[in-house]
Design an enzyme around this catalytic site. Structure first.
Site, PDB file in Angstrom:
ATOM      1  CB  SER A 142      -0.910  -0.006   1.315  1.00  0.00           C
ATOM      2  OG  SER A 142      -1.756   0.787   1.159  1.00  0.00           O
ATOM      3  CG  ASN A 143      -0.512   4.539  -1.121  1.00  0.00           C
ATOM      4  OD1 ASN A 143      -1.169   5.348  -0.646  1.00  0.00           O
ATOM      5  ND2 ASN A 143      -0.954   3.741  -2.328  1.00  0.00           N
TER       6      ASN A 143
END
Length: 208
Positions: free
Chosen positions: A25-26
């Site tokens: 993810s981020n």
């Protein structure tokens, strides 16, 4: 008031699971997208907010669709566009890659050799057609050059670009300093604004 539009906004990150407990993810928090949804609804437009996993309250007057992965987000956006959306404002930080295979059980340390096979996720803005499109470009270098390229390659009406390494402009902040690049090549550099003020400016752009 400007003509009432049906607006789809994407916001937040996506998650691409490696196994039931790990994912790629981020750091996106969804603040920019939720601000855009809030501003568009306040301006009288019908808003569908397609949100990745975030800890934010749904803005007043906004219909929210929760998703997890990039492919989930694409499917939700495609449904909204097929239902008659006028504008797609894609603020979400969509994962470019996902694991080639998702393990059914938690992977133990000894079960991996240190490598993870990845495949590219679909590009939502490139894939979706039949709607006016506004994109975002969160960059760390060559901000304007990348914005111009993405605007052309993804057939965007407008792209909102910023340098996430600049103070007050990274993920999770309440402010942003953006450069707007229009389809005709016009470049508008904006000062440091709250994300809600920037969102209101973006909504005015789509009302032109």
């Amino acid at each position: 008031m400007a003509q009432k539009l049906k607006v789809v906004v994407t916001a937040g990150p996506t998650r691409e699971f490696v196994d039931p407990v790990r994912f790629l993810s981020n750091p996106s928090t969804g603040k920019m997208g939720f601000a855009v949804a809030r501003a568009a609804a306040a301006a009288g437009h019908a808003v569908a907010l397609v949100a990745g996993p975030v800890a934010l309250k749904t803005p007043k007057g906004v219909r929210r669709v929760d998703v997890v992965s990039a492919r989930d987000m694409l499917a939700a956006v495609a449904r909204e566009v097929a239902a008659g959306a006028d504008v797609l404002i894609a603020t979400a930080a969509v994962a470019d890659w996902r694991p080639k295979r998702r393990a059914r059980q938690k992977l133990k340390k000894g079960e991996m050799d240190g490598t993870l096979a990845l495949v590219r996720n679909p590009d939502i803005l490139k894939t979706v057609r039949g709607v006016r499109k506004v994109g975002f470009a969160a960059e760390t270098r060559n901000v304007l050059k990348e914005a111009v390229r993405k605007c052309r390659e993804k057939d965007l009406e407008l792209i909102v670009a910023n340098d996430v390494t600049e103070k007050g402009c990274g993920f999770g902040t309440d402010t942003n300093r953006a450069t707007l690049v229009r389809r005709d090549g016009t470049v508008v550099r904006l000062p440091l604004l709250t994300k809600l003020a920037l969102a209101r400016r973006i909504v005015r752009e789509i009302e032109i």
